[in-house]
Scaffold this active site. Sequence first.
Site, PDB file in Angstrom:
ATOM      1  N   HIS A   1       0.841  -1.212   0.000  1.00  0.00           N
ATOM      2  CA  HIS A   1       0.000   0.000   0.000  1.00  0.00           C
ATOM      3  C   HIS A   1       0.875   1.261   0.000  1.00  0.00           C
ATOM      4  O   HIS A   1       0.870   2.052   0.946  1.00  0.00           O
ATOM      5  CB  HIS A   1      -0.885  -0.062   1.250  1.00  0.00           C
ATOM      6  CG  HIS A   1      -2.069   0.843   1.248  1.00  0.00           C
ATOM      7  ND1 HIS A   1      -2.025   2.149   0.851  1.00  0.00           N
ATOM      8  CD2 HIS A   1      -3.355   0.606   1.624  1.00  0.00           C
ATOM      9  CE1 HIS A   1      -3.230   2.693   0.987  1.00  0.00           C
ATOM     10  NE2 HIS A   1      -4.053   1.770   1.455  1.00  0.00           N
TER      11      HIS A   1
ATOM     12  N   GLU B   1      -0.265   1.331  -5.559  1.00  0.00           N
ATOM     13  CA  GLU B   1      -0.057   0.088  -4.829  1.00  0.00           C
ATOM     14  C   GLU B   1       0.000  -1.129  -5.749  1.00  0.00           C
ATOM     15  O   GLU B   1      -0.910  -1.350  -6.544  1.00  0.00           O
ATOM     16  CB  GLU B   1      -1.204  -0.121  -3.822  1.00  0.00           C
ATOM     17  CG  GLU B   1      -1.542   1.131  -3.020  1.00  0.00           C
ATOM     18  CD  GLU B   1      -2.868   1.003  -2.278  1.00  0.00           C
ATOM     19  OE1 GLU B   1      -3.232  -0.128  -1.891  1.00  0.00           O
ATOM     20  OE2 GLU B   1      -3.543   2.030  -2.097  1.00  0.00           O
TER      21      GLU B   1
END
Length: 279
Positions: A148, A254
């Site tokens: 992330h 991500e």
Amino acid sequence: MPLASHESIQLTAPDGASVSLSLHGGQLLSWKPAGAPEQLYLSPRSEYVPGKVIRGGVPVCFPQFADRGPLPKHGFARTLPWEPVSQEVGKDDALAVLRLRDSDTTRAIWPHAFELELSVRVSGRALDVELACENTGDATLQFTTALHTYLRVADLDDVSIEGLAGLRYFDSIKQAEALQRMDLLLTGEKGVLDLDRIYFGVKEKPLLVAENRRQLVITQQGFDDVVVWNPGPERCAKLADMPPEGWSEMLCVEAASIGRPIELQPGESWVGRQSMSLL
């Protein structure tokens, strides 16, 4: 509140490139390429408390992405303590490896035996973050996952992402699928800024994140999809661990595997990598 030294790892390559890693969540907190400033966004309001999420850097989403399943949002890997495995400085680079194994805590909500390893390598103007998962149990397991990555930006209005054109994506705000027809330009317009999209089938196609003169090339292996996220001003104001203006200083790009969950038979392993290079 900075992390105590025993809870974090500082890694510096011979050329001065450096990263900082938190054992809490197995999370990259900082990346400074050789001769360049910080490339990752880390919220000044993050709480470094067991069980809490660190907002920013590169959290590990595992074994579930977002709330697409019965587990806590983004799974449990980002809120648990990881153990350091190794740390070394070579002739040209520096490398650290962290590990997370199943425990009573994880098995209580996800009844599988597994071993995760996060390897971070830094050198010059390049960073490699690799996530590996081994099924150490005797039953098949399935998971979705993402690195992330929060990129630091100076002016969101000047940011574009090349390489997404022609891809199908799921818009998590509108709860609808759409097609990306051209490069993604972040113009600051409402509805463009409130971004939460999963682009499917990116695979190893390189992305170019450009802002003024800064150009960052992002490639991935093992991950099929890419998530692009920015909360925008309204959602950001509701996040207790972000300053109200934090949305304007970050953009998440991500590496992820979401559309098709990864399935491992007993003894099987999977490896995914996100590589970033500052031009």
